[in-house]
Design a protein around this motif. Sequence first.
Motif, PDB file in Angstrom:
ATOM      1  N   SER A   1      75.037 -64.620  27.824  1.00  0.00           N
ATOM      2  CA  SER A   1      76.058 -65.059  26.866  1.00  0.00           C
ATOM      3  C   SER A   1      77.003 -63.922  26.507  1.00  0.00           C
ATOM      4  CB  SER A   1      75.400 -65.595  25.593  1.00  0.00           C
ATOM      5  OG  SER A   1      74.587 -66.697  25.896  1.00  0.00           O
TER       6      SER A   1
ATOM      7  N   TYR B   1      81.042 -63.856  27.247  1.00  0.00           N
ATOM      8  CA  TYR B   1      81.976 -63.595  26.148  1.00  0.00           C
ATOM      9  C   TYR B   1      82.868 -62.403  26.479  1.00  0.00           C
ATOM     10  CZ  TYR B   1      83.766 -62.595  21.502  1.00  0.00           C
ATOM     11  OH  TYR B   1      84.591 -62.361  20.448  1.00  0.00           O
ATOM     12  N   TYR B   2      82.282 -61.341  26.997  1.00  0.00           N
ATOM     13  CA  TYR B   2      83.040 -60.141  27.337  1.00  0.00           C
ATOM     14  C   TYR B   2      84.089 -60.455  28.397  1.00  0.00           C
ATOM     15  CZ  TYR B   2      84.119 -55.532  29.145  1.00  0.00           C
ATOM     16  OH  TYR B   2      84.778 -54.409  29.557  1.00  0.00           O
ATOM     17  N   GLU B   3      83.675 -61.180  29.442  1.00  0.00           N
ATOM     18  CA  GLU B   3      84.616 -61.479  30.526  1.00  0.00           C
ATOM     19  C   GLU B   3      85.744 -62.402  30.062  1.00  0.00           C
ATOM     20  OE1 GLU B   3      82.156 -63.062  33.594  1.00  0.00           O
ATOM     21  OE2 GLU B   3      81.401 -61.089  34.188  1.00  0.00           O
ATOM     22  N   LYS B   4      85.456 -63.312  29.137  1.00  0.00           N
ATOM     23  CA  LYS B   4      86.471 -64.274  28.716  1.00  0.00           C
ATOM     24  C   LYS B   4      87.413 -63.725  27.658  1.00  0.00           C
ATOM     25  CE  LYS B   4      87.117 -69.007  27.266  1.00  0.00           C
ATOM     26  NZ  LYS B   4      86.523 -70.299  27.039  1.00  0.00           N
ATOM     27  N   TYR B   5      86.891 -62.976  26.670  1.00  0.00           N
ATOM     28  CA  TYR B   5      87.710 -62.597  25.517  1.00  0.00           C
ATOM     29  C   TYR B   5      88.068 -61.117  25.434  1.00  0.00           C
ATOM     30  CZ  TYR B   5      86.531 -67.230  23.866  1.00  0.00           C
ATOM     31  OH  TYR B   5      86.386 -68.587  23.763  1.00  0.00           O
ATOM     32  N   ILE B   6      87.297 -60.246  26.048  1.00  0.00           N
ATOM     33  CA  ILE B   6      87.540 -58.814  25.886  1.00  0.00           C
ATOM     34  C   ILE B   6      88.175 -58.208  27.124  1.00  0.00           C
ATOM     35  CG2 ILE B   6      86.450 -56.575  25.468  1.00  0.00           C
ATOM     36  CD1 ILE B   6      84.393 -58.110  23.747  1.00  0.00           C
TER      37      ILE B   6
ATOM     38  N   LYS C   1      90.304 -58.751  29.760  1.00  0.00           N
ATOM     39  CA  LYS C   1      91.295 -59.677  30.288  1.00  0.00           C
ATOM     40  C   LYS C   1      92.189 -58.960  31.286  1.00  0.00           C
ATOM     41  CE  LYS C   1      91.655 -62.898  26.523  1.00  0.00           C
ATOM     42  NZ  LYS C   1      92.566 -63.628  25.667  1.00  0.00           N
TER      43      LYS C   1
END
Length: 130
Positions: A34, A38-43, A45
């Motif tokens: 998880s 989260y890191y790949e999607k929101y941080i 970029k």
Amino acid sequence: MSMVDNSSGDEREKKGILQCMEYFNLLFVVVSSSVQLYYEKYIFKQLCMDAKHSGEAWIREILDGHRSHCKINFRMSKIVFTSLSRVLETRYNLQNLRHISSREMLGILLYILGTGAKLSQCRERFQRCN
């Protein structure tokens, strides 16, 4: 007798500890997956717009270029485009935003209305992400 009872109690305790460790490992895998998502999607970029020309540069190129370019892309002459831009800025208080000028906003609107461009085409043309 007490020796047999004690050994079966130790085995149950070991099984309980192993079961707790398995639950902990499963929980660790779920949480770490998880966190990675989260890191790949929101941080982390990756820039989606990396062309050399920005939307503002493209509009300047259209307005400074041949008069047919403005009619083809915005369905109006350069003089009408700049006059409309000035009227929207003075009379209707259209203002530059932090990352986009009022001329570029007008250009995007007229490009969509004049050419029937899709959102994906506008993203590429003006180098904007939603």
